[in-house]
Design an enzyme around this catalytic site. Structure first.
Site, PDB file in Angstrom:
ATOM      1  N   GLU A 142       0.820  -1.217   0.000  1.00  0.00           N
ATOM      2  CA  GLU A 142       0.000   0.000   0.000  1.00  0.00           C
ATOM      3  C   GLU A 142       0.852   1.265   0.000  1.00  0.00           C
ATOM      4  OE1 GLU A 142      -0.637  -2.620   1.889  1.00  0.00           O
ATOM      5  OE2 GLU A 142      -2.658  -3.274   1.317  1.00  0.00           O
ATOM      6  N   GLN A 144      -7.908  -2.183  -1.025  1.00  0.00           N
ATOM      7  CA  GLN A 144      -8.846  -3.298  -0.981  1.00  0.00           C
ATOM      8  C   GLN A 144      -9.854  -3.097   0.158  1.00  0.00           C
ATOM      9  OE1 GLN A 144      -7.429  -7.605  -1.040  1.00  0.00           O
ATOM     10  NE2 GLN A 144      -8.083  -7.086  -3.102  1.00  0.00           N
ATOM     11  N   PHE A 145      -9.371  -2.602   1.279  1.00  0.00           N
ATOM     12  CA  PHE A 145     -10.227  -2.191   2.394  1.00  0.00           C
ATOM     13  C   PHE A 145      -9.653  -0.883   2.929  1.00  0.00           C
ATOM     14  CE2 PHE A 145     -11.267  -6.589   2.051  1.00  0.00           C
ATOM     15  CZ  PHE A 145     -12.566  -6.716   2.501  1.00  0.00           C
ATOM     16  N   ALA A 146     -10.530   0.009   3.384  1.00  0.00           N
ATOM     17  CA  ALA A 146     -10.082   1.292   3.927  1.00  0.00           C
ATOM     18  C   ALA A 146      -9.031   1.097   5.008  1.00  0.00           C
ATOM     19  CB  ALA A 146     -11.268   2.060   4.500  1.00  0.00           C
ATOM     20  N   ASP A 147      -9.231   0.031   5.814  1.00  0.00           N
ATOM     21  CA  ASP A 147      -8.332  -0.249   6.939  1.00  0.00           C
ATOM     22  C   ASP A 147      -6.871  -0.319   6.502  1.00  0.00           C
ATOM     23  OD1 ASP A 147     -10.623  -1.960   8.920  1.00  0.00           O
ATOM     24  OD2 ASP A 147     -10.978  -1.566   6.818  1.00  0.00           O
ATOM     25  N   PHE A 148      -6.631  -0.860   5.296  1.00  0.00           N
ATOM     26  CA  PHE A 148      -5.257  -1.070   4.848  1.00  0.00           C
ATOM     27  C   PHE A 148      -4.583   0.226   4.424  1.00  0.00           C
ATOM     28  CE2 PHE A 148      -6.992  -5.439   3.500  1.00  0.00           C
ATOM     29  CZ  PHE A 148      -6.940  -5.879   4.808  1.00  0.00           C
ATOM     30  N   HIS A 151     -11.396  -4.990   8.847  1.00  0.00           N
ATOM     31  CA  HIS A 151     -12.060  -4.860   7.546  1.00  0.00           C
ATOM     32  C   HIS A 151     -13.337  -4.032   7.691  1.00  0.00           C
ATOM     33  CE1 HIS A 151      -9.480  -8.370   6.850  1.00  0.00           C
ATOM     34  NE2 HIS A 151      -9.616  -8.148   5.561  1.00  0.00           N
TER      35      HIS A 151
END
Lengths: 321, 332
Positions: free
Chosen positions: A58, A80-84, A125
């Site tokens: 990322e 892929q997910f905001a968290d990442f 996630h």
């Protein structure tokens, strides 16, 4: 033909790729596979060479997008997910966000963050990141709540010369539908009155708009008319529309799915208290997720974030004051 | 003022050596001036010097095409910057806080850059410029420019970052024409390399990334020119990223505030501790590329150019808070 929120995002991506040769898409699994949520389905086939799979990196994905943007491209990065995006945090807040101010050279990129909770997604996630990114100067942070806004705001985001954090809500992806895409829309930076009312104002955004509307419908049965404001964009933030609404209702509840400490709700309340203290008939309230990591089990998750029921309960307390 | 484009892009052999030497000399004299201004209290913020790294830096700078390639400097690349075309007024103005410099007082010193002219403005987070250069090269590829090469300068310490690893791997996957110039100056601030990594030689990492690796004596200008010339040519020819690791010693503290008393005296006496500028000067004399008189003339010209740039910057206006545009977004 009805379109989902996710399909609206795909339509906007398609149109952006079609209309602007400087646009390209970069992210994990976005090419042939079409993305974890299928937001980029068929786009690599329709736009060969312009939808690129990224390694699980990322930080480098964002750095790459920044370099391309400096050179005049308009990259759209899918996390892929905001968290990442926390892995890309340094590149977003230190590199992209500071670039125009430091150098005078714009950095036009969009980071799409599939955000927010769905049952079973758990601590890593489910996160909402808008408050974190809005804290930093130099970023535009968007939180579309409707199918039309998902489409029009994404197109507007791609056209902006500033880096944009586009927080799209996963809970809305599949079951939020609309009949057609909008011909025109409010500009970024303008809030929308999602429901008119006169007894209290709910200021919210993203998926919480729909929970708030359901709460407002419940309160209507009890004789209260609740105004619901959808901020649409949390940065820039439309304080004018919020203050005008509070001037009519005298009561304010801010609802957000992100963690309670600081954040968008705190910011809205601070602004209303500072600029509209005399408009308030009751202490302004906020309702956020709980101050714990986001739980995995649906029973716990449903109690962790605000829902129509807890919003309605907060409104009743506010109205009783 | 744009980056200067006075010199022809590709010099070869003796001309290239002389050109690189003169950029090294100019950088050394400029940094000596900057250092004395710092110690006189005329400069705010950190001062980081490239003493001992000028050959490695300048050799890369002269191996690139001005305004056509990408050069991403780090904190010890005054020589490479000048060789790539940065006007001497840029460091003078940035260090002295002139509002006419490229950063206009908004960022300082080694953070200066001209990103629209192929020289990005570094942030402090080490390793994070490498992927930015990748993106600049991807943009050029999209535009159909298959000639461009990008160089990212970095030190031994930054090779330990996740950012560095992610970017080099990405460059390898995309087969980008990227030259990663690692100046292994034996210390990251005060931390010696045996507390930084455990591999025998940083260049061995190239194998893991699936890219070409080159090692070079960073105190030897001729060798630096040869190796960077080859690395840039291979990158330009589509051979993918090139990792170049230079062995050298930082002949100064981490910053002008640091006396570097942690550097063992014995290490300074090894081959690593040789001054690249002195070695290059001797090379010019030994090979009949310059006379003593010419060397002295070049030195006088460098000192004069430095004085002129600093004097100009000292007369420049400084930023005024009241006149500043305090908006970080260009759209709102």
């Amino acid at each position: 033909m009805a379109l989902t929120y996710l399909e609206a995002i795909r339509e906007a991506l398609t149109r952006a790729l079609r209309d602007d040769p400087t646009v390209f898409i970069y992210g994990q699994d976005v090419a042939t596979f079409g993305g974890a949520f299928k937001a980029t389905k068929n786009l690599s086939r329709d736009f060969p060479g312009r939808v690129l799979d990224a390694p699980i990196s990322e930080d480098a994905m964002l750095g790459m997008a920044i370099g391309a943007a400096i050179e005049g491209m308009r990259p759209i990065v899918e996390m892929q997910f905001a968290d990442f995006s926390s892995i890309a945090f340094n590149q977003i807040v230190n590199q992209a966000a500071t670039h125009f101010w430091r150098t005078g050279v714009t950095c036009p990129l969009v980071v799409r963050l599939p955000s927010g909770g769905t049952p079973g997604s758990g601590p890593f996630h489910s996160q909402m990141m808008e408050s974190i990114y809005a804290h930093y100067p130099g970023l535009v942070v968007l939180t579309p709540a409707t199918v039309g806004d998902a489409y029009s705001m994404l197109l507007e985001a791609v056209a902006l010369d500033d880096p944009v954090i586009f927080c799209e809500h996963k809970f809305l992806y599949y079951h939020l539908k609309d009949e057609a895409l909008p011909e025109e829309s409010l500009p970024i930076g303008k809030a929308r009155i999602a429901r008119m009312g006169r007894h209290a104002t709910v200021v919210t955004y993203s998926a919480m708009v729909h929970e708030s509307l359901r709460a407002a419908a419940d309160l209507a049965a009890e004789g209260y008319e609740i105004e619901v404001i959808d901020l649409r964009s949390v940065k820039p933030i439309d304080s004018d529309t919020v203050l005008a609404s509070v001037a009519r209702t005298g009561r304010l509840l801010c609802v957000g799915e992100s963690f309670p400490w600081g954040g968008v709700c705190a910011e809205v309340i601070a602004r209303v208290v500072a600029d509209g203290f005399n408009l308030l008939d009751a202490p302004p309230q906020r309702l956020n997720a709980k101050d714990t990591p986001i739980p995995y089990h649906p029973n716990l998750w449903a109690a962790h974030r605000p829902t129509a029921a807890t919003i309605a309960e907060s409104l009743r307390r506010l109205l009783r004051f | 003022m744009a980056m200067s484009d006075v010199l022809p892009s590709a010099l070869a052999g003796a001309d290239q050596y002389v050109s690189a030497y003169r950029w090294m000399l100019l950088a050394r004299r400029m940094e000596e001036k900057i250092s004395s201004l710092y110690h006189a209290g005329k400069i705010v913020g950190g001062v980081y010097l490239g003493r001992g790294q000028e050959a490695f830096s300048a050799a890369l700078g002269v191996s690139l095409r001005r305004r056509k390639d990408v050069f991403s400097p780090l904190i010890r690349d005054m020589a490479g910057r000048l060789a790539f075309g940065e006007p001497l007024l840029d460091p003078a103005r940035t260090y002295l806080g002139s509002v006419l410099g490229p950063m206009r007082g908004r960022d300082g010193n080694i953070h200066r850059g001209r990103p629209a002219e192929g020289m990005p403005a570094m942030i402090s987070h080490l390793g994070s410029m490498v992927s930015v250069v990748c993106g600049m090269l991807v943009a050029r590829r999209f535009r159909g420019d298959v000639e461009a090469v990008g160089a990212a300068c970095i030190g031994d310490g930054a090779t330990s970052t996740g950012s560095f690893h992610e970017a080099v791997n990405l460059a390898a996957v995309e087969k980008l024409p990227l030259v990663i110039a690692v100046a292994n100056n034996q210390f990251a601030y005060s931390t010696p390399t045996d507390r930084q990594f455990a591999c025998a030689d940083l260049v061995d990492r190239a194998i893991g990334y699936g890219i070409d690796g080159h090692r070079v004596d960073g105190t030897d200008l001729a060798e630096c020119l040869e190796v960077f010339g080859r690395a840039v040519a291979r990158a330009r020819a589509g051979q993918g990223p090139q990792l170049v690791v230079g062995r050298l010693l930082r002949l100064t503290g981490h910053g002008a505030h640091d006396d570097a008393n942690y550097v063992p005296e014995a290490l300074k006496q090894t081959e690593l501790g040789r001054d690249c500028l002195e070695r290059a000067r001797q090379h010019l004399l030994d090979h009949g590329l310059a006379t003593v008189a010419e060397l002295e003339q070049w030195d006088r010209e460098a000192v004069h150019e430095v004085q002129l740039a600093v004097a100009t910057a000292q007369k420049d206006p400084v930023p005024e808070a009241a006149g500043e545009d305090w908006r970080a977004l260009s759209s709102f």
